[in-house]
Design an enzyme around this catalytic site. Sequence first.
Site, mmCIF file in Angstrom:
data_model
loop_
_atom_site.group_PDB
_atom_site.id
_atom_site.type_symbol
_atom_site.label_atom_id
_atom_site.label_comp_id
_atom_site.label_asym_id
_atom_site.label_seq_id
_atom_site.Cartn_x
_atom_site.Cartn_y
_atom_site.Cartn_z
ATOM 1 N N ASN A 86 0.866 -1.175 0.000
ATOM 2 C CA ASN A 86 0.000 0.000 0.000
ATOM 3 C C ASN A 86 0.906 1.229 0.000
ATOM 4 O O ASN A 86 1.753 1.367 0.889
ATOM 5 C CB ASN A 86 -0.905 -0.001 1.237
ATOM 6 C CG ASN A 86 -1.881 -1.165 1.225
ATOM 7 O OD1 ASN A 86 -2.387 -1.562 0.172
ATOM 8 N ND2 ASN A 86 -2.142 -1.749 2.391
ATOM 9 N N HIS A 99 6.618 -1.486 3.637
ATOM 10 C CA HIS A 99 6.387 -2.892 4.000
ATOM 11 C C HIS A 99 5.623 -3.600 2.909
ATOM 12 O O HIS A 99 4.798 -3.011 2.218
ATOM 13 C CB HIS A 99 5.632 -3.003 5.336
ATOM 14 C CG HIS A 99 4.400 -2.168 5.429
ATOM 15 N ND1 HIS A 99 4.447 -0.801 5.626
ATOM 16 C CD2 HIS A 99 3.088 -2.480 5.333
ATOM 17 C CE1 HIS A 99 3.213 -0.320 5.650
ATOM 18 N NE2 HIS A 99 2.363 -1.324 5.462
ATOM 19 N N HIS A 101 3.045 -6.727 2.373
ATOM 20 C CA HIS A 101 2.141 -7.672 3.023
ATOM 21 C C HIS A 101 2.231 -8.995 2.260
ATOM 22 O O HIS A 101 2.095 -9.007 1.027
ATOM 23 C CB HIS A 101 0.689 -7.201 2.933
ATOM 24 C CG HIS A 101 0.379 -5.920 3.643
ATOM 25 N ND1 HIS A 101 -0.248 -5.879 4.872
ATOM 26 C CD2 HIS A 101 0.582 -4.630 3.293
ATOM 27 C CE1 HIS A 101 -0.433 -4.620 5.238
ATOM 28 N NE2 HIS A 101 0.062 -3.838 4.296
HETATM 29 P P1 AMP Z 1 -0.588 -0.563 5.883
HETATM 30 O O1 AMP Z 1 -2.040 -0.269 6.136
HETATM 31 O O2 AMP Z 1 -0.297 -1.104 4.505
HETATM 32 O O3 AMP Z 1 0.297 0.607 6.249
HETATM 33 O O4 AMP Z 1 -0.236 -1.763 6.855
HETATM 34 C C1 AMP Z 1 0.158 -1.581 8.177
HETATM 35 C C2 AMP Z 1 -0.046 -2.891 8.848
HETATM 36 O O5 AMP Z 1 0.688 -2.901 10.048
HETATM 37 C C3 AMP Z 1 -1.498 -3.209 9.218
HETATM 38 O O6 AMP Z 1 -1.906 -4.406 8.562
HETATM 39 C C4 AMP Z 1 -1.464 -3.367 10.737
HETATM 40 O O7 AMP Z 1 -2.311 -4.367 11.198
HETATM 41 C C5 AMP Z 1 -0.001 -3.698 10.974
HETATM 42 N N1 AMP Z 1 0.543 -3.371 12.281
HETATM 43 C C6 AMP Z 1 0.407 -2.207 12.954
HETATM 44 N N2 AMP Z 1 1.081 -2.269 14.133
HETATM 45 C C7 AMP Z 1 1.660 -3.494 14.183
HETATM 46 C C8 AMP Z 1 2.468 -4.172 15.137
HETATM 47 N N3 AMP Z 1 2.852 -3.579 16.290
HETATM 48 N N4 AMP Z 1 2.874 -5.425 14.867
HETATM 49 C C9 AMP Z 1 2.496 -6.023 13.727
HETATM 50 N N5 AMP Z 1 1.734 -5.448 12.778
HETATM 51 C C10 AMP Z 1 1.304 -4.199 13.010
#
Ligand code: AMP
Length: 113
Positions: A86, A99, A101
């Site tokens: 994203n 990141h 996914h």
């Molecule tokens: P995005 O919306 O593409 O920025 O994805 C961010 C992702 O990070 C989301 O799917 C969240 O669930 C995940 N996320 C946020 N905080 C944490 C955390 N502490 N550990 C693991 N995943 C996280």
Amino acid sequence: MADTIFAKIINRQIPADIVYEDESCLAFKDVNPQAPLHILLVPKKPLDKLSSADAGDEALLGHMLLAAGKITRELKIEDAFRLVINNGEGAGQTVFHLHMHILAGRPLRWPPG
Ligand code: AMP
């Protein structure tokens, strides 16, 4: 770039369920999984989003794609997974540390929402 939650995970300031690590990237389980297997793969280098990457990041980005493939083989999901980035708020990015996914373990529809 301000420290994001992912930088804190990389620096071991907050815990995460880490599934893979090498010299330049780290992968851990998403806390809010959108599929039975939902892994986040992040570069150790702070980079806010894919569109900020430049030619100097070519090796890192290639490395991350190869690491994603390796992770899927280790988790035995190499035949059916989706890799998502994203980029930007409008695309649903909430953490501004690049990141990927890795999603697997359920039927993945197309087009995505
Ligand atoms: P995005 O919306 O593409 O920025 O994805 C961010 C992702 O990070 C989301 O799917 C969240 O669930 C995940 N996320 C946020 N905080 C944490 C955390 N502490 N550990 C693991 N995943 C996280």
